[in-house]
Motif scaffolding. Sequence first.
Motif, PDB file in Angstrom:
ATOM      1  N   GLY A  70       0.818  -1.211   0.000  1.00 22.71           N
ATOM      2  CA  GLY A  70       0.000   0.000   0.000  1.00 22.71           C
ATOM      3  C   GLY A  70       0.852   1.262   0.000  1.00 22.71           C
ATOM      4  N   LEU A  71       1.971   1.228   0.714  1.00 23.52           N
ATOM      5  CA  LEU A  71       2.883   2.375   0.743  1.00 23.52           C
ATOM      6  C   LEU A  71       3.462   2.648  -0.643  1.00 23.52           C
ATOM      7  N   LEU A  94      -4.701   5.330   4.757  1.00 24.11           N
ATOM      8  CA  LEU A  94      -4.050   4.083   4.356  1.00 24.11           C
ATOM      9  C   LEU A  94      -4.836   2.884   4.873  1.00 24.11           C
ATOM     10  N   THR A 121      -7.817   2.479   2.677  1.00 25.88           N
ATOM     11  CA  THR A 121      -7.405   1.927   1.383  1.00 25.88           C
ATOM     12  C   THR A 121      -7.191   0.424   1.480  1.00 25.88           C
ATOM     13  N   THR A 144      -0.201  10.712   2.563  1.00 25.92           N
ATOM     14  CA  THR A 144      -1.486  10.177   3.002  1.00 25.92           C
ATOM     15  C   THR A 144      -1.415  10.041   4.512  1.00 25.92           C
ATOM     16  N   ASN A 173       3.945  -0.017   9.248  1.00 23.42           N
ATOM     17  CA  ASN A 173       4.645   1.085   8.595  1.00 23.42           C
ATOM     18  C   ASN A 173       5.994   1.319   9.277  1.00 23.42           C
ATOM     19  N   VAL A 227       3.654   8.973   4.940  1.00 23.76           N
ATOM     20  CA  VAL A 227       2.470   8.814   5.783  1.00 23.76           C
ATOM     21  C   VAL A 227       2.582   9.790   6.947  1.00 23.76           C
TER      22      VAL A 227
END
Length: 156
Positions: free
Chosen positions: A77-78, A92, A95, A87, A109, A123
């Motif tokens: 996702g990152l 996140l 998403t 974001t 993360n 992020v």
Amino acid sequence: METAYLKTPIGYAEFKGDVNGLVSVKVFDEMTFLDTIPEVLEDAVYQFQEYFEGKRKTFDLKINPQGTDFQKRVWQGLLEIPYGKTTSYLELSKTLGDVKAIRAVASANGKNPLWIIVPCHRVIGSNGDLTGYAGGLHRKKWLLEHESPVKQQSLF
């Protein structure tokens, strides 16, 4: 596992990887290292140099980060956060399909083993604040300014 190092504007990057891909990139304030770069890591070091010179916005490297399936999903996702954009942890989480997983997303993360390549520095908090960053908030701020499409010029 091979290791290479690169001096960057915000610290010393340590690359670890093999023919299966790059396993980790970490940053340190100081270190002593050899200048030799193993062939399997040459492209990673070269692409990092281009990134810091402002010539590269995306990385084209074979990566092989080690983590749980959930962590790998978060790291994927990152990779979807574009250069020059940010974001929030909440966005996140949405998403990834589970708004309630915000703390788990933040934890994954923070365990990202591929500094800059998997752009966890993009992020931020929902209120726009810079939040925790394993490499230090001063580095996160520098990276976001480096990637900003609007360059602030100094008046002095």
